[in-house]
Design a protein around this motif. Sequence first.
Motif, PDB file in Angstrom:
ATOM      1  N   MET A 276      22.978 -18.183  47.060  1.00  0.00           N
ATOM      2  CA  MET A 276      22.522 -19.043  45.976  1.00  0.00           C
ATOM      3  C   MET A 276      21.164 -18.542  45.479  1.00  0.00           C
ATOM      4  O   MET A 276      20.291 -18.197  46.266  1.00  0.00           O
TER       5      MET A 276
ATOM      6  N   PHE B 183      18.097 -19.965  43.117  1.00  0.00           N
ATOM      7  CA  PHE B 183      17.620 -21.204  42.492  1.00  0.00           C
ATOM      8  C   PHE B 183      16.708 -20.902  41.310  1.00  0.00           C
ATOM      9  O   PHE B 183      16.238 -19.780  41.139  1.00  0.00           O
TER      10      PHE B 183
ATOM     11  N   LYS C 276      13.580 -22.015  40.697  1.00  0.00           N
ATOM     12  CA  LYS C 276      12.284 -21.560  41.212  1.00  0.00           C
ATOM     13  C   LYS C 276      11.944 -22.327  42.474  1.00  0.00           C
ATOM     14  O   LYS C 276      12.550 -23.330  42.791  1.00  0.00           O
ATOM     15  N   GLY C 277      10.957 -21.788  43.165  1.00  0.00           N
ATOM     16  CA  GLY C 277      10.424 -22.492  44.319  1.00  0.00           C
ATOM     17  C   GLY C 277      11.243 -22.372  45.579  1.00  0.00           C
ATOM     18  O   GLY C 277      11.005 -23.080  46.540  1.00  0.00           O
ATOM     19  N   ALA C 278      12.222 -21.488  45.589  1.00  0.00           N
ATOM     20  CA  ALA C 278      13.055 -21.404  46.785  1.00  0.00           C
ATOM     21  C   ALA C 278      12.661 -20.234  47.682  1.00  0.00           C
ATOM     22  O   ALA C 278      13.259 -20.039  48.721  1.00  0.00           O
ATOM     23  N   LEU C 279      11.646 -19.471  47.277  1.00  0.00           N
ATOM     24  CA  LEU C 279      11.186 -18.393  48.156  1.00  0.00           C
ATOM     25  C   LEU C 279      10.338 -18.995  49.266  1.00  0.00           C
ATOM     26  O   LEU C 279       9.742 -20.053  49.108  1.00  0.00           O
ATOM     27  N   PHE C 280      10.275 -18.289  50.396  1.00  0.00           N
ATOM     28  CA  PHE C 280       9.462 -18.767  51.522  1.00  0.00           C
ATOM     29  C   PHE C 280       8.069 -18.162  51.375  1.00  0.00           C
ATOM     30  O   PHE C 280       7.873 -16.981  51.657  1.00  0.00           O
ATOM     31  N   GLU C 281       7.099 -18.953  50.936  1.00  0.00           N
ATOM     32  CA  GLU C 281       5.795 -18.372  50.598  1.00  0.00           C
ATOM     33  C   GLU C 281       4.995 -17.994  51.838  1.00  0.00           C
ATOM     34  O   GLU C 281       3.961 -17.366  51.731  1.00  0.00           O
ATOM     35  N   TRP C 282       5.476 -18.395  53.036  1.00  0.00           N
ATOM     36  CA  TRP C 282       4.783 -17.975  54.264  1.00  0.00           C
ATOM     37  C   TRP C 282       5.282 -16.608  54.735  1.00  0.00           C
ATOM     38  O   TRP C 282       4.867 -16.119  55.765  1.00  0.00           O
ATOM     39  N   MET C 283       6.198 -16.036  53.972  1.00  0.00           N
ATOM     40  CA  MET C 283       6.692 -14.708  54.351  1.00  0.00           C
ATOM     41  C   MET C 283       6.352 -13.710  53.246  1.00  0.00           C
ATOM     42  O   MET C 283       6.215 -14.078  52.084  1.00  0.00           O
TER      43      MET C 283
ATOM     44  N   TYR D 174       3.518 -15.405  46.755  1.00  0.00           N
ATOM     45  CA  TYR D 174       2.771 -16.194  45.767  1.00  0.00           C
ATOM     46  C   TYR D 174       1.828 -15.328  44.946  1.00  0.00           C
ATOM     47  O   TYR D 174       1.204 -15.810  44.019  1.00  0.00           O
TER      48      TYR D 174
ATOM     49  N   ASN E 177      10.402 -28.440  49.897  1.00  0.00           N
ATOM     50  CA  ASN E 177      11.259 -28.358  48.717  1.00  0.00           C
ATOM     51  C   ASN E 177      12.704 -28.162  49.182  1.00  0.00           C
ATOM     52  O   ASN E 177      13.005 -27.225  49.913  1.00  0.00           O
TER      53      ASN E 177
ATOM     54  N   ALA F  56      15.154 -26.995  47.805  1.00  0.00           N
ATOM     55  CA  ALA F  56      15.716 -25.681  47.462  1.00  0.00           C
ATOM     56  C   ALA F  56      15.478 -24.664  48.570  1.00  0.00           C
ATOM     57  O   ALA F  56      16.335 -23.818  48.840  1.00  0.00           O
ATOM     58  N   LYS F  57      14.323 -24.762  49.238  1.00  0.00           N
ATOM     59  CA  LYS F  57      14.038 -23.804  50.312  1.00  0.00           C
ATOM     60  C   LYS F  57      15.012 -23.993  51.471  1.00  0.00           C
ATOM     61  O   LYS F  57      15.516 -23.032  52.045  1.00  0.00           O
TER      62      LYS F  57
ATOM     63  N   ALA G 169      18.404 -22.864  50.384  1.00  0.00           N
ATOM     64  CA  ALA G 169      18.440 -21.403  50.322  1.00  0.00           C
ATOM     65  C   ALA G 169      18.615 -20.831  51.722  1.00  0.00           C
ATOM     66  O   ALA G 169      19.413 -19.906  51.925  1.00  0.00           O
TER      67      ALA G 169
ATOM     68  N   ALA H 189      22.131 -21.331  52.812  1.00  0.00           N
ATOM     69  CA  ALA H 189      23.032 -20.447  52.066  1.00  0.00           C
ATOM     70  C   ALA H 189      22.861 -18.998  52.491  1.00  0.00           C
ATOM     71  O   ALA H 189      23.716 -18.166  52.201  1.00  0.00           O
TER      72      ALA H 189
ATOM     73  N   PRO I 161       6.935 -23.714  59.274  1.00  0.00           N
ATOM     74  CA  PRO I 161       5.880 -23.095  58.452  1.00  0.00           C
ATOM     75  C   PRO I 161       5.551 -23.905  57.206  1.00  0.00           C
ATOM     76  O   PRO I 161       4.393 -23.961  56.798  1.00  0.00           O
TER      77      PRO I 161
ATOM     78  N   TRP J 280      -0.932 -19.603  52.520  1.00  0.00           N
ATOM     79  CA  TRP J 280      -0.036 -19.986  51.423  1.00  0.00           C
ATOM     80  C   TRP J 280      -0.227 -21.429  51.005  1.00  0.00           C
ATOM     81  O   TRP J 280       0.470 -21.925  50.136  1.00  0.00           O
TER      82      TRP J 280
ATOM     83  N   LYS K  58       0.274 -22.906  47.366  1.00  0.00           N
ATOM     84  CA  LYS K  58       0.644 -21.759  46.539  1.00  0.00           C
ATOM     85  C   LYS K  58       2.131 -21.730  46.187  1.00  0.00           C
ATOM     86  O   LYS K  58       2.613 -20.742  45.672  1.00  0.00           O
ATOM     87  N   SER K  59       2.868 -22.798  46.506  1.00  0.00           N
ATOM     88  CA  SER K  59       4.306 -22.722  46.288  1.00  0.00           C
ATOM     89  C   SER K  59       4.623 -22.774  44.800  1.00  0.00           C
ATOM     90  O   SER K  59       3.944 -23.441  44.046  1.00  0.00           O
TER      91      SER K  59
END
Lengths: 265, 420
Positions: free
Chosen positions: A81, A83, A85-92, A134, B315, B317-318, B321, B324, B339, B416, B419-420
């Motif tokens: 899937m 998305f 926006k906002g579905a990335l893991f910002e701690w990685m 980010y 979120n 979505a996270k 994701a 998925a 995290p 982070w 920063k999301s």
Amino acid sequence: MGALNINDISMRFELPDGSHVQALQNVSLNLKKGELLSVLGPSGCGKSTLLNIVAGFLAPTQGVIELAGKPVTGPSAERGMVFQKGALFEWMSVRQNVEFGPRMKGMPETERNTIVENLLDTVGLRDFKEKAVYELSGGMQQRVALARCLANDPDVILMDEPLGALDALTREKMQGLVLDLWKKTGKTIILITHSVDEALLLGERLLVMAPRPGRIFKEYRLPFADRAVGEDLRVVKEDPTFNDTKKEILEMIWEMEEEIMGGDK
Amino acid sequence: MSGLLVLFIYVALFIGAYLAVKAIRSSMAKTTDFTSLKTVTFGDESAVTADRAASIISVAAIFLVWGAFTGSNYAPIHMPGPFKGYTEFTYVSQNPAGETSQATVNVLVHDFGADVDAPEATESTGFAQGDTATVAAWRSVLIRAARNDGEGVVVTQVEGQDISPGETVKVPNGKVTMTTKGSLNFSPYAGMQMESIWLPSPEAVTHRFQEILHEGYRGIVLLEHIRWSLYRVFAGFIFGSLVGIPLGYAMGLSGWARGWFDPIVEFMRPVPPLALIPLVIIWFGIGESGKIVLLFLAALWVMIIAARAGVSGVNIAKVQAAYALGASKAQVLRYVIVPNSLPEIFTGARVSMGVCWGTVVAAEMLAGEKGLGAMINTASKFQLTDIVIMGIIIIGVIGFGIDVLMRKLESYLVPWKGKS
């Protein structure tokens, strides 16, 4: 591997005030492997609900979805899937995001690295491997999201307005990228969008959905996606049939919206 | 009265320093950054930055006012101090026969606690005899001037002015009030400075700091006090986190857990930890365990709420994701939910450290021999105001230091955040 069959899906649920919502009614659809289907429709037509049911995040009240003959019961790695926006893991970092799927499967690091290198090359983020997500622009973040999805090698990719939050120029570039990736990988893709241009340009097949109850209103088979691969997208858009179809669909959606407004009064 | 004076001086310093700095700046080269080109600055929050010159002068002003009102060597100017030294005033006595006679009262005003001899009485010509007295600065002394003047003699004048019971007359370096019984109460001029039992001078505080740093107060050196206070705070905070974070996660992840703990958390959260001290003392005594239990309770609710907010704030979505992409529930917890909740947990940790630091001082004041709170509480019982002020400054500095440390740790460990 194989076809996606959506058999007579209905979805109906109760609201707190006791009334019922028929989000989807008798939706059936068969997608062959490697087809790119774009879905359009006014808000409330159930297109996101449909995507969430295919992804396995929602269960339909009636009907079955089968991927290569196996029924869908929940989320799984074979249906990726992307998305809005906002579905990335910002701690990685970018690399850790892309290798997330393979890592969860327990794939050894060397293999994962090859996958990451290849995919970051493909989406043009080779130099951003160790950056924090980010720090990237919106367009780059969506490239990471595409790469992350592809790294898992899913059979079907579900895209929920993946380019909706981007500015017009970036969006055009990303449309080209989505087409390239589709041709290169031969994945089955379902793309939900609000943009008629995007739906026409990217969809081999195009589904227009209608609200109340959510249902398939009309289906098109389009030549533009094939033509657009590796081409200047603007040239394709100048095609008179492109514009005629666009006009037809816009009128269709306007009528639906007007009906909704009238129904409210 | 002198409080109002301090306020006036402080306001004058505020305005005066502003005008001075403005004048100096206008004579210097103009800055040409973007903000300097803005014409609308009043109401534009982004155009308002803390003026560092003001901050420095502000701190200097506090020490200046403090020093000026305590006669400090650090301050270049002082408010007038109390009179000290020899002074005298005259009085007139009247005997029952109606005759009058004048005599002198010699007074020595000395430092508080100094061992002094009374001055010599002045010879007089009439029946009224000279008197003598000693008094510490800021104090007053009762002089029964007519006592040695004969039977039935009463004082009628002081320094040439008529006086009767209840009236006050100004005399050199002080004033004299007649009591209802006809004695004279002499108050030497007190000046505008504060007596050191109310407000010690800055150097008295630094001197006391040196002393307690090296020799200790009541046998315990300063670092030992600090160590005990910090140890209690960290112990309480760590236990609170160890219990609170998993509970918060449970409340964020399970409807049953949230329903079960919600009433408890929502009830206990607004109860100030200080209100629990009596119960904790009854249950656990005044020893270490009682204090750590109290701090545990102070940290617990904050950490539960922070962890719960961290989980709820993810979120969707996270999470979707991750599922998925083939992650299991345990993997979603470890790689996404934990995290994602860390920034909230860090905010909670900062808050709870602050609460714990405030609570530990209060707890030590109620019960204990070691710790900063215990130190200032004991000192206050002996009017050792310099130790009290030193303790307050140290408590403030350490509290500020903890907060700065937590911020540094936060920006290092959870870059982070936001920063999301």
